[in-house]
Design an enzyme around this catalytic site. Sequence first.
Site, PDB file in Angstrom:
ATOM      1  N   ASP A  57     -77.627 115.640 -77.919  1.00 36.39           N
ATOM      2  CA  ASP A  57     -76.818 116.112 -79.037  1.00 36.39           C
ATOM      3  C   ASP A  57     -76.046 115.003 -79.732  1.00 36.39           C
ATOM      4  O   ASP A  57     -75.140 115.282 -80.520  1.00 36.39           O
ATOM      5  CB  ASP A  57     -75.820 117.168 -78.527  1.00 36.39           C
ATOM      6  CG  ASP A  57     -76.518 118.355 -77.892  1.00 36.39           C
ATOM      7  OD1 ASP A  57     -77.490 118.838 -78.486  1.00 36.39           O
ATOM      8  OD2 ASP A  57     -76.101 118.782 -76.804  1.00 36.39           O
ATOM      9  N   ASP A  91     -73.938 118.226 -74.645  1.00 36.86           N
ATOM     10  CA  ASP A  91     -73.965 117.515 -73.364  1.00 36.86           C
ATOM     11  C   ASP A  91     -73.920 116.002 -73.530  1.00 36.86           C
ATOM     12  O   ASP A  91     -73.936 115.267 -72.563  1.00 36.86           O
ATOM     13  CB  ASP A  91     -75.185 117.923 -72.534  1.00 36.86           C
ATOM     14  CG  ASP A  91     -76.504 117.590 -73.225  1.00 36.86           C
ATOM     15  OD1 ASP A  91     -76.489 116.816 -74.203  1.00 36.86           O
ATOM     16  OD2 ASP A  91     -77.541 118.100 -72.787  1.00 36.86           O
ATOM     17  N   ASP A 117     -73.823 123.655 -78.471  1.00 33.79           N
ATOM     18  CA  ASP A 117     -75.206 123.595 -78.012  1.00 33.79           C
ATOM     19  C   ASP A 117     -75.360 124.666 -76.934  1.00 33.79           C
ATOM     20  O   ASP A 117     -74.368 125.110 -76.343  1.00 33.79           O
ATOM     21  CB  ASP A 117     -75.484 122.202 -77.446  1.00 33.79           C
ATOM     22  CG  ASP A 117     -76.822 122.137 -76.734  1.00 33.79           C
ATOM     23  OD1 ASP A 117     -77.822 122.544 -77.339  1.00 33.79           O
ATOM     24  OD2 ASP A 117     -76.844 121.688 -75.570  1.00 33.79           O
TER      25      ASP A 117
END
Length: 743
Positions: free
Chosen positions: A636, A632, A434
């Site tokens: 996600d 995180d 991410d």
Amino acid sequence: MTAELTLRVDGMTCGNCRARVERTLRGLDGVAGADVNLATERARIVYLPEILGPPAIADAIRGAGYVPGAVDAGAPPGEDVRAAAEEEIGVLRRRFFVAAAFTVPLFAIAMGSMLPGLGPTTPAGEQAWLWVQLVLAAPVVLWSGRGFFVHGWAELRHAAPGMNSLVAMGAGAAFAYSTLALLAPAFFPAGTAVPYFEAAGAIVTLILLGRLLEAVARGRASQAIAGLMELRPATARVLRGGEEREIPVEEVAIGDAVLIRPGERVPVDAAVVAGESFVDESTITGEPVPAAKRAGDEVFGGTVNGAGALTVRVVRIGADTVLGRVLATVAEAQSAKAPIARQADRIAGVLVPCALAVAALAFAAWLAFAPPPALSFAFVAAVSVLLIACPCAMGLATPTAILVGSGRGAERGVLIRNGAALETLARVRMIAFDKTGTLTTGRPVLTDRLLPDGSGALPDETLALIAAAERMSEHPLATALVDAVESDPPAVDSFSVEPGLGVAAEVAGREVLVGSARFLQGRGIDCAAAEAPRAGLEADGKTAVLAAIDGELAALLGFADPPREEAQGALSALAALGFDIAMITGDGRATAEAVARSLGIAEIEAEVLPDRKAESVRALRREGRRVAFVGDGINDAPALAEADTGIAIGSGTDIAIESADVVLMASDLRGVVTAIRLARRTLATIRVNLFWAYGYNVALIPVAAGALYPVWGVLLDPMLAAAAMSASSVLVVANSLRLRRFA
């Protein structure tokens, strides 16, 4: 609706034991799943409460020949494991020392009688010494070795022979054979009434020694979790009724005010309400630099306060604290089974019946074809095969490595949820990240402060006026702008905001407008001069903001969410390890490409909504890649769950721990490299352990059966077989302990 139960299972000694308990539990109606760990002596059972309950499960374990025990739910994770290990070591130590005390003189007498000039000179003298050997061997076999016979009989009764039954048959046969040879030598063919009292005693003593060394080594393997448990202070200093009282930490309640003096450990998770200090959080996050703490900041139980005094308000206690969750996660990892362990279970389940068949065939072959005294040769070969075939090393190969590896990871701030995650992470070849909050800091910063046409830097005085106007705004870009100004901004006389467009303020008698080109143009400001440099900033993935003072365009500001300081080094290290690297983000393509260029990432998926990230990961996996996703742990979660291995980077938040397979307690991307190196090292250790365990059995069972005797005249002595079997288990555990040196 299923429920989960964890029980202690005493009496397991090898992979066959573990496999038998699992088969027994999985065979119960209402059991949805069961995993048994030999190293931690724990069974985790998922069952249907409406069909059966814990008493029935415990009875099934007892019926399989083992002793079930309750796990204290109120105790910190791992505390009962340590207590059980200490109890086991104490029992084994007593039994071993008693066995050794009798075996040493027994061995001296038996060996001395074979030396010229030292043996008895008359048959009566020889008979007397044999009686002495019987008296010395009896307590070794019947008391010190009693556990082998008790558990071995249970194994045979359930048609599932294992280590105990093999040792019981080997040592028991040697003792019974010798006793009959002493009491009724006439029943034996000429030359075969040979006593093996020293072999019976040595077998029991050597295997007890091996088990003692294994138990001690397993205790050392659990030192990581024991060390984490010791981080909890025993007491806390609380303010109740206006008085300062020191109470046991178990009595602290949520909402209590706790005083933490300089140098003391923080007893629970809490929020700072007064005082300032630096707190060493390395035991939780692995981060070596102490973190600054002031009112409103959170502190974690088990961390060490610095030079300042703090007053904190308790927010979490017991198992709900970060340290408690770390302990629970490590305990879960150490009790779970990696997929590679299934293969060891299957082989161990086949090995013991095959060993019994080989022992029977060896006995028959030696009895039929050996030179006189054939019965003695046949007996020695059969007993040696029984002893050498014990699958101890196989049963310990995987769980001890996972035990040590997950414990070492916890010490380095890497939480591994289960053994399967360790194995899967070691096999991953692609890592998808991410962007926001993972590869980047997650907070915008002011990167460009330009004149409107981009021709030069903005004067500090102008920037101070703009920052003053933004001081009243709660927008993240406003915060970044204010943080970039070191001097105190001028006073603001008036302030208004148009959400999504900009702000207008009067600062020190001057009109200041800050916002988008659309906002300024709506106020009559000509923004044409900034068009080209603004487009350049946006092409670089930055957010462009314009400012006007007293009706004239005065500034062009660029903001970006910069990569983490360690990101470049971490990605370079991953590339050096052979990984393909991708970035999956919901940000615009220009921003994503700018960050990717700066970090050297070639594969990008941009403008992906959070609920579509999982589909992006799924698409990568459909290409045949093993994928780890790093996020995180909050937005996600679907992608973390979809990946072969989900890695959450953060400060151990609830959602991160629940959604990911691996949790990095510190917000540092270098932890990804650490986690992967640890996983690879652990899997390599497991493979070496299994190779040794398999190779040991494959190579030595034929030797024990007498395969080398026709060529070199070598026949393995039962004492050497017992020593080799014990040594194999100790070597496997010792190899696993090398993971404690992982750095």
